[in-house]
Motif scaffolding. Structure first.
Motif, PDB file in Angstrom:
ATOM      1  N   ASP A  30      61.662   5.936  41.450  1.00 50.05           N
ATOM      2  CA  ASP A  30      61.667   6.266  42.889  1.00 50.05           C
ATOM      3  C   ASP A  30      63.274   6.545  43.476  1.00 50.05           C
ATOM      4  OD1 ASP A  30      59.059   6.184  43.080  1.00 50.05           O
ATOM      5  OD2 ASP A  30      58.966   4.579  44.253  1.00 50.05           O
ATOM      6  N   GLU A  31      64.133   5.465  42.896  1.00 52.36           N
ATOM      7  CA  GLU A  31      65.489   5.556  43.594  1.00 52.36           C
ATOM      8  C   GLU A  31      66.184   6.666  42.865  1.00 52.36           C
ATOM      9  OE1 GLU A  31      68.923   5.059  45.664  1.00 52.36           O
ATOM     10  OE2 GLU A  31      66.994   4.251  45.733  1.00 52.36           O
ATOM     11  N   GLU A  32      65.902   7.290  41.789  1.00 50.35           N
ATOM     12  CA  GLU A  32      66.364   8.507  40.955  1.00 50.35           C
ATOM     13  C   GLU A  32      66.044   9.634  41.909  1.00 50.35           C
ATOM     14  OE1 GLU A  32      66.115   9.162  36.897  1.00 50.35           O
ATOM     15  OE2 GLU A  32      67.102   7.326  36.536  1.00 50.35           O
ATOM     16  N   LEU A  33      64.627   9.573  42.211  1.00 51.88           N
ATOM     17  CA  LEU A  33      63.935  10.847  42.903  1.00 51.88           C
ATOM     18  C   LEU A  33      64.681  10.805  44.265  1.00 51.88           C
ATOM     19  CD1 LEU A  33      61.644  12.672  43.437  1.00 51.88           C
ATOM     20  CD2 LEU A  33      60.250  10.952  44.186  1.00 51.88           C
ATOM     21  N   LEU A  34      65.061  10.012  45.131  1.00 52.76           N
ATOM     22  CA  LEU A  34      65.593  10.033  46.493  1.00 52.76           C
ATOM     23  C   LEU A  34      66.971  10.412  46.071  1.00 52.76           C
ATOM     24  CD1 LEU A  34      65.443   9.190  49.180  1.00 52.76           C
ATOM     25  CD2 LEU A  34      66.488   7.067  48.675  1.00 52.76           C
ATOM     26  N   GLN A  35      67.647  10.024  45.064  1.00 51.30           N
ATOM     27  CA  GLN A  35      69.269  10.571  44.849  1.00 51.30           C
ATOM     28  C   GLN A  35      69.078  11.798  44.422  1.00 51.30           C
ATOM     29  OE1 GLN A  35      71.765   8.947  46.263  1.00 51.30           O
ATOM     30  NE2 GLN A  35      70.250   7.616  46.919  1.00 51.30           N
ATOM     31  N   SER A  36      68.003  12.291  43.700  1.00 54.54           N
ATOM     32  CA  SER A  36      68.213  13.648  42.792  1.00 54.54           C
ATOM     33  C   SER A  36      68.649  14.825  43.883  1.00 54.54           C
ATOM     34  CB  SER A  36      66.963  14.093  42.482  1.00 54.54           C
ATOM     35  OG  SER A  36      65.819  14.248  43.453  1.00 54.54           O
ATOM     36  N   GLN A  37      68.415  14.935  45.219  1.00 59.92           N
ATOM     37  CA  GLN A  37      68.820  15.893  46.355  1.00 59.92           C
ATOM     38  C   GLN A  37      70.195  15.649  46.201  1.00 59.92           C
ATOM     39  OE1 GLN A  37      67.068  15.093  50.050  1.00 59.92           O
ATOM     40  NE2 GLN A  37      67.257  12.834  49.551  1.00 59.92           N
ATOM     41  N   TYR A  38      70.960  14.795  46.112  1.00 64.84           N
ATOM     42  CA  TYR A  38      72.248  14.828  45.885  1.00 64.84           C
ATOM     43  C   TYR A  38      73.019  15.160  44.516  1.00 64.84           C
ATOM     44  CZ  TYR A  38      70.845  12.779  50.155  1.00 64.84           C
ATOM     45  OH  TYR A  38      70.152  12.534  51.470  1.00 64.84           O
ATOM     46  N   ARG A  39      72.470  14.678  43.543  1.00 64.22           N
ATOM     47  CA  ARG A  39      72.726  14.891  42.282  1.00 64.22           C
ATOM     48  C   ARG A  39      73.107  16.288  42.182  1.00 64.22           C
ATOM     49  NH1 ARG A  39      75.744  13.967  37.981  1.00 64.22           N
ATOM     50  NH2 ARG A  39      75.066  14.225  35.978  1.00 64.22           N
ATOM     51  N   VAL A  40      72.011  16.992  42.503  1.00 68.00           N
ATOM     52  CA  VAL A  40      72.020  18.517  42.266  1.00 68.00           C
ATOM     53  C   VAL A  40      73.326  18.969  42.753  1.00 68.00           C
ATOM     54  CG1 VAL A  40      70.882  19.317  44.172  1.00 68.00           C
ATOM     55  CG2 VAL A  40      70.732  20.526  42.062  1.00 68.00           C
ATOM     56  N   LEU A  41      73.820  18.553  43.968  1.00 69.39           N
ATOM     57  CA  LEU A  41      75.107  19.101  44.539  1.00 69.39           C
ATOM     58  C   LEU A  41      76.295  18.580  43.957  1.00 69.39           C
ATOM     59  CD1 LEU A  41      74.112  18.128  48.554  1.00 69.39           C
ATOM     60  CD2 LEU A  41      73.799  19.934  47.023  1.00 69.39           C
ATOM     61  N   GLU A  42      76.499  17.410  43.280  1.00 71.69           N
ATOM     62  CA  GLU A  42      77.248  16.993  42.446  1.00 71.69           C
ATOM     63  C   GLU A  42      77.640  17.939  41.103  1.00 71.69           C
ATOM     64  OE1 GLU A  42      76.067  13.133  41.515  1.00 71.69           O
ATOM     65  OE2 GLU A  42      77.216  11.893  43.095  1.00 71.69           O
ATOM     66  N   LEU A  43      76.538  18.271  40.671  1.00 73.66           N
ATOM     67  CA  LEU A  43      76.312  19.267  39.410  1.00 73.66           C
ATOM     68  C   LEU A  43      76.837  20.629  39.876  1.00 73.66           C
ATOM     69  CD1 LEU A  43      73.303  18.294  37.434  1.00 73.66           C
ATOM     70  CD2 LEU A  43      75.745  17.706  36.911  1.00 73.66           C
ATOM     71  N   TRP A  44      76.392  21.053  41.083  1.00 75.59           N
ATOM     72  CA  TRP A  44      76.729  22.344  41.719  1.00 75.59           C
ATOM     73  C   TRP A  44      78.227  22.694  41.945  1.00 75.59           C
ATOM     74  CZ3 TRP A  44      73.843  26.712  41.804  1.00 75.59           C
ATOM     75  CH2 TRP A  44      74.091  27.895  42.849  1.00 75.59           C
TER      76      TRP A  44
END
Length: 434
Positions: free
Chosen positions: A255-269
């Motif tokens: 669940d924590e990875e799920l919540l943070q995934s929306q910002y993880r994609v920005l880090e990669l972008w």
């Protein structure tokens, strides 16, 4: 552009007028996203599907499956032309030259392919399903939607005489001119043409873009259609879409990875792109929770696109959030892109003037507004809400919550889980026109 649209429609020969003429005939953001996926997720498998949200229109009654398959096979045989790849390599996009890496362009030339597909019928609807490597599936989105939209158009045009076609296009041109005249009264407004996926036809989209360029000049920032940008020396417009956060969320293991995934994609972008390409799309799992939970560095991005929340409300919310983070909203960009038409665009421009840099992504109601134009008063040329969404990633269901409950996708139990994890309240749904 000197094209007799009525005569061309009356004498359609798909070998002369294939619906998709080039692999560049797609939204520019798909190429940016393809490079991102190729770099970061080359072995991930996904499945995507088309959906007609306008259930009253039974696509299977309008689109012959055999003809659709023939058009899709034509698209699968297309390859990037050398001149197109040279343009991608040497052109300046958003002020940046060489935005596409040489090794990526080599891969496009030699190794890129589109995945297999399935065509099925469900309750009068045609469903296109694409499965394979993410790099092979993602580009089908725009091609598939454009095929369905224009084949629906061609079926309707085929029932009209050449005189009726003349009347139809005369009325549509008059409507387009009325919109252009309104825009001309507000020369500061900035518009990007975003209408590829649900266009009336390729030829009409090209006509609209040329008319807009001639009619409103610098108010037209460019087009999202990469082929038209290439062909007519226009700016190619677009950044990213919901597909990326949906896929990264599906890959999360907690669940924590799920919540943070929306910002993880920005880090990669932001490892690949910068400047005007750093545009947030925060509504995948709900805009309010996205902004409330965002790390401070997210406020340094260039702007935000409002796609499923009332753009007046979304803009006010973004400006207030920027102020709370100590940023000057006047230096940021707000892009509205959900079902816009001319009067709303002008109202938004006036509302946000001096507060934030506003621009509009004008899509279906620019390139497919034939409402009330039919010479017999019929409605079979009116636009419908066609979408293509990722439905699974490595066998896991993909979910989109949206700011509009009528745009949510995914299995009901997963939607409930995502709402719990993200703290997204079920929104009141507004009608989805396009």
């Amino acid at each position: 552009m000197n094209v007799n649209l009525a005569e061309r429609a009356h004498n359609h020969n798909w070998k002369l007028d294939p619906i998709v003429r080039s692999l560049l005939d797609t939204d520019f953001y798909k190429l940016l996203m393809l490079q991102f996926i190729w770099k970061n997720f080359p072995q991930v498998h996904v499945t995507s599907e088309t959906t007609n949200r306008t259930l009253a229109v039974r696509l299977a009654d309008h689109v012959p499956v055999a003809a659709l398959r023939e058009q899709m096979e034509h698209v699968r045989r297309l390859r990037f032309r050398k001149s197109e790849l040279i343009w991608l390599a040497g052109n300046t996009f958003y002020g940046t030259r060489s935005i596409f890496e040489p090794t990526f362009l080599e891969w496009l030339e030699h190794d890129f392919r589109l995945s297999d597909y399935e065509i099925s019928l469900h309750d009068g609807q045609i469903v296109l399903r694409f499965s394979g490597l993410w790099t092979e599936v993602t580009m089908w989105e725009i091609y598939g939607l454009a095929l369905l939209s224009e084949m629906k158009t061609r079926a309707a045009l085929g029932r009209l005489s050449e005189l009726e076609l003349d009347v139809l296009y005369a009325r549509a041109k008059s409507r387009l001119w009325d919109k252009i005249e309104k825009i001309r009264k507000a020369p500061e407004v900035r518009i990007s043409e975003f209408g590829t996926r649900r266009r009336h036809s390729f030829l009409w989209q090209e006509y609209v873009v040329m008319a807009m360029r001639a009619g409103i000049g610098e108010s037209l920032s460019g087009t999202s259609n990469t082929y038209l940008a290439y062909k007519h020396d226009l700016e190619a417009m677009g950044t990213n879409a919901h597909e990326l956060p949906m896929a990264l969320a599906a890959l999360a293991n907690s669940d924590e990875e799920l919540l943070q995934s929306q910002y993880r994609v920005l880090e990669l972008w932001q490892k690949s792109y910068g400047g005007e390409l750093l545009i947030l799309l925060p509504d995948t799992f709900g805009t309010t929770q996205f902004l409330e939970n965002a790390p401070d560095w997210v406020a340094d991005w260039t702007g935000q696109r409002a796609d499923s929340k009332d753009p007046f409300v979304a803009g006010d919310e973004y400006i207030a959030w920027l102020m709370s983070r100590g940023r000057d909203a006047r230096r940021k960009r707000l892009i509205a892109s959900d079902g816009l038409d001319v009067d709303v665009i002008l109202s938004l421009h006036d509302y946000f003037k001096g507060r934030i840099r506003f621009s509009a992504g004008w899509g279906t109601l620019l390139t497919n507004d034939f409402r009330g134009c039919h010479p017999r008063g019929e409605r079979d040329l009116e636009p419908i809400s066609l979408v293509c969404k990722v439905v699974s990633v490595e066998g896991r269901p993909a979910v989109k919550l949206s700011d509009n409950v009528n745009k949510a996708t995914g299995p009901a139990d997963e939607v409930d889980r995502y709402r719990r994890v993200f703290g997204t309240r079920e929104s009141v749904g507004t009608e989805v026109l396009v």
